[in-house]
Design a protein around this motif. Structure first.
Motif, PDB file in Angstrom:
ATOM      1  N   ALA A 253      68.752  33.751   7.384  1.00 30.81           N
ATOM      2  CA  ALA A 253      69.424  32.974   8.435  1.00 30.81           C
ATOM      3  C   ALA A 253      69.555  31.511   8.015  1.00 30.81           C
ATOM      4  O   ALA A 253      69.093  31.118   6.939  1.00 30.81           O
ATOM      5  CB  ALA A 253      68.606  33.092   9.723  1.00 30.81           C
ATOM      6  N   GLY A 254      70.217  30.714   8.871  1.00 28.37           N
ATOM      7  CA  GLY A 254      70.350  29.288   8.599  1.00 28.37           C
ATOM      8  C   GLY A 254      68.972  28.626   8.537  1.00 28.37           C
ATOM      9  O   GLY A 254      68.010  29.131   9.130  1.00 28.37           O
ATOM     10  N   SER A 255      68.892  27.487   7.868  1.00 31.49           N
ATOM     11  CA  SER A 255      67.562  26.899   7.630  1.00 31.49           C
ATOM     12  C   SER A 255      66.865  26.455   8.927  1.00 31.49           C
ATOM     13  O   SER A 255      65.655  26.505   9.030  1.00 31.49           O
ATOM     14  CB  SER A 255      67.665  25.725   6.654  1.00 31.49           C
ATOM     15  OG  SER A 255      68.570  24.791   7.183  1.00 31.49           O
ATOM     16  N   GLY A 256      67.664  26.058   9.931  1.00 35.37           N
ATOM     17  CA  GLY A 256      67.019  25.628  11.186  1.00 35.37           C
ATOM     18  C   GLY A 256      67.085  26.698  12.255  1.00 35.37           C
ATOM     19  O   GLY A 256      66.941  26.395  13.448  1.00 35.37           O
ATOM     20  N   CYS A 257      67.283  27.933  11.842  1.00 32.69           N
ATOM     21  CA  CYS A 257      67.524  29.009  12.817  1.00 32.69           C
ATOM     22  C   CYS A 257      66.353  29.175  13.798  1.00 32.69           C
ATOM     23  O   CYS A 257      65.191  29.116  13.417  1.00 32.69           O
ATOM     24  CB  CYS A 257      67.733  30.309  12.059  1.00 32.69           C
ATOM     25  SG  CYS A 257      67.951  31.691  13.157  1.00 32.69           S
TER      26      CYS A 257
END
Ligand code: ASP
Length: 306
Positions: A253-257
Protein backbone atom coordinates in the motif's frame (compact mmCIF):
# COMPACT_ATOMS: atom_id res chain seq x y z
CA UNK A 1 -54.18 8.26 8.97
CA UNK A 2 -54.36 11.80 7.52
CA UNK A 3 -50.93 13.17 6.65
CA UNK A 4 -50.09 16.28 8.61
CA UNK A 5 -47.62 18.87 7.33
CA UNK A 6 -44.30 17.58 8.68
CA UNK A 7 -40.96 19.21 8.12
CA UNK A 8 -38.46 17.58 10.48
CA UNK A 9 -35.00 17.12 9.03
CA UNK A 10 -33.76 13.51 8.82
CA UNK A 11 -30.47 11.76 8.15
CA UNK A 12 -31.37 8.71 6.09
CA UNK A 13 -28.45 8.39 3.68
CA UNK A 14 -25.46 10.33 2.39
CA UNK A 15 -27.29 11.31 -0.81
CA UNK A 16 -29.70 13.33 1.31
CA UNK A 17 -26.91 15.72 2.34
CA UNK A 18 -25.90 18.57 0.06
CA UNK A 19 -22.25 19.60 -0.23
CA UNK A 20 -22.71 22.42 2.25
CA UNK A 21 -24.15 20.08 4.87
CA UNK A 22 -21.37 17.58 4.25
CA UNK A 23 -18.66 20.18 4.62
CA UNK A 24 -20.28 21.57 7.74
CA UNK A 25 -20.67 18.16 9.39
CA UNK A 26 -17.06 17.14 8.79
CA UNK A 27 -15.64 20.50 9.88
CA UNK A 28 -17.81 20.50 12.96
CA UNK A 29 -16.89 16.91 13.94
CA UNK A 30 -13.20 17.81 13.66
CA UNK A 31 -13.67 21.07 15.57
CA UNK A 32 -15.52 19.30 18.37
CA UNK A 33 -12.78 16.68 18.58
CA UNK A 34 -10.26 19.52 18.85
CA UNK A 35 -12.12 21.02 21.81
CA UNK A 36 -14.74 23.36 20.31
CA UNK A 37 -17.62 24.20 22.62
CA UNK A 38 -20.62 21.94 21.91
CA UNK A 39 -24.15 23.31 21.63
CA UNK A 40 -26.56 22.72 24.49
CA UNK A 41 -29.72 21.14 23.13
CA UNK A 42 -32.88 20.83 25.15
CA UNK A 43 -34.05 17.77 23.27
CA UNK A 44 -35.04 14.15 23.88
CA UNK A 45 -33.85 11.35 21.62
CA UNK A 46 -34.82 7.70 21.59
CA UNK A 47 -32.56 4.82 20.60
CA UNK A 48 -34.63 2.11 18.91
CA UNK A 49 -32.36 -0.72 17.80
CA UNK A 50 -33.88 -3.84 16.24
CA UNK A 51 -30.39 -5.28 15.62
CA UNK A 52 -27.47 -5.71 18.00
CA UNK A 53 -25.09 -2.78 18.37
CA UNK A 54 -22.37 -1.72 20.77
CA UNK A 55 -20.53 1.16 19.11
CA UNK A 56 -23.33 2.93 17.30
CA UNK A 57 -25.87 2.87 20.11
CA UNK A 58 -23.44 3.90 22.84
CA UNK A 59 -21.85 6.50 20.57
CA UNK A 60 -25.19 8.18 19.82
CA UNK A 61 -26.00 8.04 23.51
CA UNK A 62 -22.71 9.63 24.56
CA UNK A 63 -22.97 12.25 21.83
CA UNK A 64 -26.46 13.18 22.97
CA UNK A 65 -25.48 13.41 26.61
CA UNK A 66 -22.47 15.62 25.78
CA UNK A 67 -24.96 18.03 24.20
CA UNK A 68 -27.14 18.00 27.32
CA UNK A 69 -29.89 15.97 25.68
CA UNK A 70 -32.06 13.33 27.28
CA UNK A 71 -31.63 9.81 25.88
CA UNK A 72 -34.09 6.97 26.18
CA UNK A 73 -32.99 3.46 25.23
CA UNK A 74 -36.01 1.38 24.35
CA UNK A 75 -35.60 -2.19 25.47
CA UNK A 76 -37.10 -4.01 22.54
CA UNK A 77 -38.04 -7.23 24.27
CA UNK A 78 -40.09 -5.13 26.71
CA UNK A 79 -41.57 -2.77 24.12
CA UNK A 80 -44.94 -2.92 22.41
CA UNK A 81 -43.35 -3.99 19.14
CA UNK A 82 -43.48 -7.53 20.57
CA UNK A 83 -47.27 -7.04 20.88
CA UNK A 84 -47.53 -6.30 17.18
CA UNK A 85 -47.37 -2.50 17.18
CA UNK A 86 -46.22 -1.08 13.85
CA UNK A 87 -43.06 0.99 13.70
CA UNK A 88 -45.14 3.95 12.52
CA UNK A 89 -47.37 3.71 15.61
CA UNK A 90 -44.34 3.30 17.88
CA UNK A 91 -42.80 6.44 16.34
CA UNK A 92 -46.04 8.42 16.75
CA UNK A 93 -46.33 7.24 20.35
CA UNK A 94 -42.79 8.34 21.18
CA UNK A 95 -43.37 11.72 19.49
CA UNK A 96 -46.59 12.20 21.49
CA UNK A 97 -44.54 11.77 24.67
CA UNK A 98 -42.20 14.53 23.58
CA UNK A 99 -39.39 12.69 21.82
CA UNK A 100 -37.74 14.92 19.24
CA UNK A 101 -35.66 12.34 17.37
CA UNK A 102 -35.63 8.62 16.79
CA UNK A 103 -32.38 6.81 16.15
CA UNK A 104 -33.39 3.69 14.30
CA UNK A 105 -31.50 0.54 13.45
CA UNK A 106 -33.51 -2.06 11.58
CA UNK A 107 -32.69 -5.32 9.77
CA UNK A 108 -34.95 -4.44 6.81
CA UNK A 109 -33.28 -2.51 4.01
CA UNK A 110 -35.15 0.74 3.38
CA UNK A 111 -37.15 0.61 6.62
CA UNK A 112 -35.97 4.00 7.83
CA UNK A 113 -36.83 5.62 4.48
CA UNK A 114 -40.26 4.02 4.55
CA UNK A 115 -40.90 5.27 8.05
CA UNK A 116 -39.78 8.76 7.03
CA UNK A 117 -42.18 8.70 4.08
CA UNK A 118 -45.10 7.66 6.26
CA UNK A 119 -44.36 9.72 9.32
CA UNK A 120 -47.25 12.00 10.17
CA UNK A 121 -45.55 13.68 13.13
CA UNK A 122 -42.63 16.07 13.47
CA UNK A 123 -39.99 13.58 14.58
CA UNK A 124 -36.42 13.62 13.31
CA UNK A 125 -35.12 10.28 12.07
CA UNK A 126 -31.52 9.16 12.18
CA UNK A 127 -30.78 6.03 10.24
CA UNK A 128 -28.36 4.02 12.37
CA UNK A 129 -28.24 1.22 9.80
CA UNK A 130 -31.02 -0.40 7.74
CA UNK A 131 -30.33 -3.96 6.54
CA UNK A 132 -27.90 -3.78 3.64
CA UNK A 133 -29.00 -0.22 2.89
CA UNK A 134 -27.25 2.74 4.46
CA UNK A 135 -25.26 3.74 7.52
CA UNK A 136 -24.63 7.45 6.99
CA UNK A 137 -23.23 8.31 10.43
CA UNK A 138 -20.59 5.59 10.01
CA UNK A 139 -19.41 6.99 6.66
CA UNK A 140 -19.31 10.50 8.13
CA UNK A 141 -17.27 9.37 11.10
CA UNK A 142 -14.92 7.45 8.78
CA UNK A 143 -14.28 10.60 6.77
CA UNK A 144 -13.93 12.71 9.92
CA UNK A 145 -11.42 10.20 11.32
CA UNK A 146 -9.27 10.46 8.20
CA UNK A 147 -9.42 14.25 8.11
CA UNK A 148 -8.63 14.54 11.83
CA UNK A 149 -5.69 12.14 11.32
CA UNK A 150 -4.25 14.36 8.62
CA UNK A 151 -5.18 12.19 5.62
CA UNK A 152 -6.20 14.24 2.59
CA UNK A 153 -9.33 12.82 1.01
CA UNK A 154 -8.83 14.93 -2.08
CA UNK A 155 -6.98 12.61 -4.46
CA UNK A 156 -6.96 9.67 -2.03
CA UNK A 157 -6.94 6.08 -3.28
CA UNK A 158 -9.37 4.02 -1.23
CA UNK A 159 -9.58 0.22 -1.09
CA UNK A 160 -12.69 -1.45 0.35
CA UNK A 161 -12.41 -5.19 0.98
CA UNK A 162 -14.70 -8.02 2.01
CA UNK A 163 -18.45 -8.51 2.08
CA UNK A 164 -19.55 -5.52 0.03
CA UNK A 165 -22.79 -7.16 -1.00
CA UNK A 166 -24.37 -6.94 2.44
CA UNK A 167 -22.52 -3.93 3.78
CA UNK A 168 -24.47 -0.74 4.41
CA UNK A 169 -21.19 0.84 5.50
CA UNK A 170 -19.66 0.16 2.07
CA UNK A 171 -22.71 1.64 0.35
CA UNK A 172 -22.51 4.81 2.41
CA UNK A 173 -18.76 5.12 1.99
CA UNK A 174 -19.03 4.63 -1.78
CA UNK A 175 -21.59 7.45 -1.81
CA UNK A 176 -19.48 9.77 0.34
CA UNK A 177 -15.81 9.46 -0.59
CA UNK A 178 -16.14 10.38 -4.29
CA UNK A 179 -17.92 13.57 -3.20
CA UNK A 180 -15.00 14.40 -0.94
CA UNK A 181 -12.61 14.17 -3.88
CA UNK A 182 -11.27 10.61 -3.58
CA UNK A 183 -9.28 9.83 -6.74
CA UNK A 184 -10.38 6.22 -6.90
CA UNK A 185 -12.27 3.59 -4.99
CA UNK A 186 -11.31 0.00 -5.68
CA UNK A 187 -13.15 -2.90 -4.15
CA UNK A 188 -12.40 -6.60 -3.83
CA UNK A 189 -13.83 -9.63 -2.10
CA UNK A 190 -15.14 -13.13 -2.74
CA UNK A 191 -17.10 -13.23 -6.02
CA UNK A 192 -20.38 -14.00 -4.27
CA UNK A 193 -19.92 -11.08 -1.85
CA UNK A 194 -19.27 -8.28 -4.33
CA UNK A 195 -22.32 -6.86 -6.09
CA UNK A 196 -22.41 -7.01 -9.89
CA UNK A 197 -23.23 -3.38 -10.22
CA UNK A 198 -21.14 -0.79 -8.45
CA UNK A 199 -21.62 2.98 -8.29
CA UNK A 200 -19.96 5.11 -10.95
CA UNK A 201 -16.30 5.69 -10.18
CA UNK A 202 -15.94 2.46 -8.16
CA UNK A 203 -13.97 -0.35 -9.78
CA UNK A 204 -13.54 -3.97 -8.86
CA UNK A 205 -10.32 -5.96 -8.84
CA UNK A 206 -9.79 -9.64 -8.21
CA UNK A 207 -7.27 -10.02 -5.45
CA UNK A 208 -6.29 -8.54 -2.14
CA UNK A 209 -2.74 -7.90 -3.35
CA UNK A 210 -4.09 -5.91 -6.25
CA UNK A 211 -6.68 -3.86 -4.38
CA UNK A 212 -4.25 -2.62 -1.73
CA UNK A 213 -1.62 -1.47 -4.30
CA UNK A 214 -0.68 2.13 -3.51
CA UNK A 215 -3.84 2.61 -1.42
CA UNK A 216 -3.95 5.55 0.99
CA UNK A 217 -6.87 4.07 2.92
CA UNK A 218 -7.80 0.42 3.34
CA UNK A 219 -11.24 -0.30 4.71
CA UNK A 220 -11.92 -3.86 5.85
CA UNK A 221 -15.45 -5.22 6.21
CA UNK A 222 -16.87 -7.97 8.36
CA UNK A 223 -18.69 -10.90 6.77
CA UNK A 224 -22.36 -10.12 7.49
CA UNK A 225 -23.37 -13.63 8.51
CA UNK A 226 -26.73 -12.39 9.77
CA UNK A 227 -27.72 -11.50 6.18
CA UNK A 228 -26.74 -14.87 4.65
CA UNK A 229 -27.96 -18.45 4.68
CA UNK A 230 -25.78 -20.56 6.89
CA UNK A 231 -24.64 -22.74 3.99
CA UNK A 232 -23.27 -19.63 2.25
CA UNK A 233 -20.95 -18.73 5.15
CA UNK A 234 -17.35 -18.78 3.94
CA UNK A 235 -14.89 -21.07 5.68
CA UNK A 236 -12.96 -18.93 8.17
CA UNK A 237 -9.46 -20.31 7.52
CA UNK A 238 -9.64 -20.06 3.75
CA UNK A 239 -11.31 -16.65 3.97
CA UNK A 240 -8.47 -15.36 6.13
CA UNK A 241 -5.87 -16.83 3.81
CA UNK A 242 -7.39 -15.14 0.77
CA UNK A 243 -9.04 -11.99 2.11
CA UNK A 244 -7.62 -11.35 5.56
CA UNK A 245 -5.51 -8.19 5.80
CA UNK A 246 -2.02 -9.00 7.04
CA UNK A 247 1.08 -6.91 7.59
CA UNK A 248 2.63 -7.93 4.29
CA UNK A 249 -0.28 -6.29 2.44
CA UNK A 250 0.57 -2.98 4.04
CA UNK A 251 3.95 -3.06 2.30
CA UNK A 252 2.11 -2.99 -1.02
CA UNK A 253 0.00 0.00 0.00
CA UNK A 254 0.94 3.69 -0.01
CA UNK A 255 3.59 4.67 2.53
CA UNK A 256 1.15 6.59 4.75
CA UNK A 257 -1.70 4.13 4.31
CA UNK A 258 -4.15 3.85 7.20
CA UNK A 259 -6.54 1.01 7.96
CA UNK A 260 -10.21 1.47 8.81
CA UNK A 261 -12.82 -1.02 9.98
CA UNK A 262 -16.32 -0.06 11.11
CA UNK A 263 -16.31 -2.83 13.73
CA UNK A 264 -17.07 -5.21 15.17
CA UNK A 265 -13.79 -6.71 13.98
CA UNK A 266 -13.35 -10.44 13.60
CA UNK A 267 -9.70 -11.10 14.35
CA UNK A 268 -8.18 -13.85 12.26
CA UNK A 269 -10.98 -13.57 9.69
CA UNK A 270 -10.96 -10.28 7.73
CA UNK A 271 -8.07 -8.79 9.70
CA UNK A 272 -5.02 -10.12 11.51
CA UNK A 273 -4.17 -9.11 15.07
CA UNK A 274 -0.97 -7.46 13.88
CA UNK A 275 -2.85 -5.13 11.54
CA UNK A 276 -5.78 -4.46 13.87
CA UNK A 277 -3.44 -3.46 16.69
CA UNK A 278 -0.67 -2.03 14.50
CA UNK A 279 0.42 1.55 13.96
CA UNK A 280 -1.52 1.92 10.69
CA UNK A 281 -4.83 1.04 12.32
CA UNK A 282 -7.32 3.82 12.97
CA UNK A 283 -9.97 1.47 14.30
CA UNK A 284 -10.17 2.88 17.82
CA UNK A 285 -9.76 6.40 16.48
CA UNK A 286 -12.90 5.76 14.41
CA UNK A 287 -14.72 4.86 17.60
CA UNK A 288 -13.45 8.01 19.31
CA UNK A 289 -14.33 10.26 16.38
CA UNK A 290 -17.73 8.61 16.13
CA UNK A 291 -18.91 10.46 19.21
CA UNK A 292 -17.86 13.85 17.77
CA UNK A 293 -19.34 13.05 14.36
CA UNK A 294 -22.64 12.20 16.02
CA UNK A 295 -22.57 15.35 18.14
CA UNK A 296 -22.18 17.30 14.90
CA UNK A 297 -25.05 15.30 13.39
CA UNK A 298 -27.35 16.18 16.29
CA UNK A 299 -26.42 19.88 16.07
CA UNK A 300 -27.15 19.80 12.32
CA UNK A 301 -30.35 17.82 12.76
CA UNK A 302 -31.93 20.29 15.14
CA UNK A 303 -30.46 23.46 13.62
CA UNK A 304 -33.29 23.77 11.10
CA UNK A 305 -35.97 23.64 13.86
CA UNK A 306 -35.35 27.25 14.79
N1 ASP B 1 -21.25 -1.92 12.60
C1 ASP B 1 -21.43 -1.86 11.16
C2 ASP B 1 -22.90 -1.96 10.81
O1 ASP B 1 -23.72 -1.93 11.67
C3 ASP B 1 -20.60 -2.85 10.44
C4 ASP B 1 -20.86 -4.30 10.76
O2 ASP B 1 -21.75 -4.63 11.55
O3 ASP B 1 -20.15 -5.12 10.18
O4 ASP B 1 -23.21 -2.04 9.64
Amino acid sequence: MAMAEVSARHLLEIAGLDDRDLGWLLDRACALSAGAQPAVLDRTVVNLFFEPSTRTRVSFELAASRLGMRVINVELERSSSVKGESLEDTAATLAAMGAHALILRHPETGRCHRLAAELAVDLHLLNAGDGSGHHPSQALLDAATLVASGIRLEGARIAVIGDLLHSRVARSVMALFPRLGAAEIRVAGPAQLVPDSLPAGVSRVDTLDEVVQAADVIMMLRIQHERMDRHAWPDVASYHAQWGLQERHLDLAGSGCRVLHPGPINRGVEISNAVADGSRSLILEQVRMGVFARMAIFEWLFAADG
